[in-house]
Design a protein around this motif. Sequence first.
Motif, PDB file in Angstrom:
ATOM      1  N   PRO A 107      -6.860 -18.425  32.735  1.00  0.00           N
ATOM      2  CA  PRO A 107      -7.225 -17.848  31.428  1.00  0.00           C
ATOM      3  C   PRO A 107      -6.952 -18.772  30.245  1.00  0.00           C
ATOM      4  O   PRO A 107      -7.832 -18.985  29.400  1.00  0.00           O
ATOM      5  CB  PRO A 107      -6.360 -16.573  31.362  1.00  0.00           C
ATOM      6  N   LEU A 159     -12.985 -23.298  23.499  1.00  0.00           N
ATOM      7  CA  LEU A 159     -12.859 -23.552  22.063  1.00  0.00           C
ATOM      8  C   LEU A 159     -13.017 -25.028  21.734  1.00  0.00           C
ATOM      9  O   LEU A 159     -13.610 -25.398  20.709  1.00  0.00           O
ATOM     10  CB  LEU A 159     -11.512 -23.037  21.566  1.00  0.00           C
ATOM     11  N   LEU A 192      -9.842 -20.608  28.015  1.00  0.00           N
ATOM     12  CA  LEU A 192      -9.991 -20.336  26.584  1.00  0.00           C
ATOM     13  C   LEU A 192      -9.861 -21.613  25.766  1.00  0.00           C
ATOM     14  O   LEU A 192     -10.652 -21.854  24.840  1.00  0.00           O
ATOM     15  CB  LEU A 192      -8.946 -19.314  26.151  1.00  0.00           C
TER      16      LEU A 192
END
Length: 371
Positions: A166, A174, A170
């Motif tokens: 996770p 980004l 993420l």
Amino acid sequence: MREWADFTIETAADGTQTIAFAGPLVVSSVGTIDARLRALGAAVEKVDLAGVSDIDTVGAWLVWRVAHETDATITGASKKAWRLISAVEDKNPDSDEDSEAELTTSEEVLGGVGGYVMGYAHGVLELLGFLGALVVAAAKVIRHPGGMRWTSLFRQIDLGGVGALPIVGLMSFLIGIVIAQQGAVQLQQFGAEIYTVNLTGRLSMRELGPLMTAIMFAGRSGSSFAAQIGTMKLTEEVDAMRTIGVSPVEALILPRILAAVIIMPLLGFYASLLAIVGGAFVSMFSLDIPFFTFLTRIREVVPMHDLWVGLVKGPVFGLIVALAGCYQGMRVRDNSEEVGLKTTVAVVQAIFAVIVLDAFFAVFFTEIGWG
């Protein structure tokens, strides 16, 4: 009954005066004569300790002070008395301030350099011993695969790999958005915004995917390796393992290193894909490039060797991070403060080594035509 220290002043035929001490010159018995000695204005040439039955550091300082103030010679001292008086004299604070300051500065500089060199030498020897023990353990496992702690290995893969999906995903998503957005802004000035696809794809596959994953892995898993092993060292679990005949290197270190080597290329590839998806997402809005068109063009502009570059870096970065964490964890000594210190050192060393190796890989792959 307590015996008290005392002194007398003896005058020889030639007029030479001697202070003759008697009794124990220890902290509990010199209080009665200290004030008298300070008030004594007589000039003496000798301090006689033949009548002293015992002496400690306080008594030695008292004798040294009297001899120093009157420039007298100490006679009749026992070996113990001479040793204590010499120790007190070495700590004399009354020497010339300038020369003392200069001597202290020189000693500090030389002592600091010498301490750094010796510490570096000891660190190198300790590291070589650690690597040697690791190689021996790996060879033993290769000869007898049944001795491998498979449960521990899969546990570390789960914690360091699956558990990191996770946050790595993420972060990479980004970063892909940032690369594509900032790259598009600059490329639009030359009417070449279509090359945002090339920039995002190649940069993610070759550099940012493996590198950022390694940095994240160092902060997340490398620190936990150091903290876990360091805590086990403090609680003497490592010593207990040695006592019952279990090798800490085989049980604690080898599974963590193998897990890092296995999961890092997979995490790096996963991070690269998420960064490309992030770039495609932002390009859909800022460049009017359809999402799937962006992904399709990635296959055309990103050469296959970029994928291999990222996959080659992954295991090396994982090995470096795991080695730093386990090595610093095994160096924990004495107290819980060491755990925090060694954990910090492990993360800093791992990130520094990863960045240096990434620079080396950049030059190497350019030289062999994979630039």
